[in-house]
Design an enzyme around this catalytic site. Structure first.
Site, PDB file in Angstrom:
ATOM      1  N   GLU A  60     -11.155 -10.079   7.010  1.00  0.00           N
ATOM      2  CA  GLU A  60     -11.914  -9.402   5.962  1.00  0.00           C
ATOM      3  C   GLU A  60     -12.032 -10.296   4.728  1.00  0.00           C
ATOM      4  OE1 GLU A  60     -11.888  -5.052   3.748  1.00  0.00           O
ATOM      5  OE2 GLU A  60     -10.471  -5.485   5.355  1.00  0.00           O
ATOM      6  N   ARG A 120       3.429  -7.230  18.088  1.00  0.00           N
ATOM      7  CA  ARG A 120       3.782  -6.084  18.936  1.00  0.00           C
ATOM      8  C   ARG A 120       3.226  -6.219  20.346  1.00  0.00           C
ATOM      9  NH1 ARG A 120       2.940  -4.130  13.819  1.00  0.00           N
ATOM     10  NH2 ARG A 120       0.781  -3.707  14.319  1.00  0.00           N
TER      11      ARG A 120
END
Length: 182
Positions: A103, A66
């Protein structure tokens, strides 16, 4: 920089929350309604163009995916170059890569090896600042290419994820501008 109240309200009114996307418990911030509204998209583009002028940038970097959509019209309006930073393996030719921690695991981003000139002042643009991993890797990559980080600009900062704190060392004093923080 916090966006003026009228701009903030316009932008927020065009961002929708999508619960449980891409996984249960996550509320995805969907900017596609904002992109479909020429007034809101134009106002967002103008706000980023103002930052280009303020920071005297030579190029804008858009982070996949984006960030591409937001940064390309900014580059055109600001009359500066646009450089995409992509996931590893997506760009043809010689590239520079930067790995970073996720993560669960690692990822890598790349830019064309000749996309930035030594001394270029670069504004990184993305839609959302979450944990800051991709943004931090982009700052390292830009400096490795010999360019200077003039700043980082995002439409929306998810303050509860502490991305700003993660980015502070890598920014090395360059400003982080979030138009909206939630």
């Amino acid at each position: 920089m916090r966006a003026p109240a009228a701009l903030r309200e316009l932008l927020l009114s065009r961002i929708s929350d999508v619960p449980d996307h891409p996984q249960p418990g996550v509320v995805f911030k969907d900017i596609t309604p904002l992109l479909a509204d020429p007034v809101a998209f134009g106002a967002l583009t103008d706000a980023f163009v103002d930052l280009c002028a303020r920071f005297r940038v030579d190029k804008v970097v858009g982070l996949e995916a984006r960030g591409f959509i937001l940064a390309a019209p900014v580059a055109v309006r600001a009359a500066v170059g646009f450089v995409p930073v992509r996931k590893a393996g997506k760009l043809p030719g010689a590239t520079l890569g930067q790995a970073y921690e996720l993560e669960y695991g690692t990822a890598e981003i790349e830019l064309h090896a000749d996309a930035l000139d030594p001394g270029d002042r670069v504004l990184v643009i993305d839609d959302v600042l979450a944990t800051g991993g991709t943004a931090d890797a982009s700052l390292q990559l830009i400096r490795r290419a010999g360019a200077e980080v003039a700043g980082l600009a995002v439409l929306l900062e998810l303050g509860f994820l502490a991305g700003r704190q993660r980015l502070e060392p890598g920014l090395k004093g360059a400003p982080l501008e979030a138009l909206i923080t939630v």
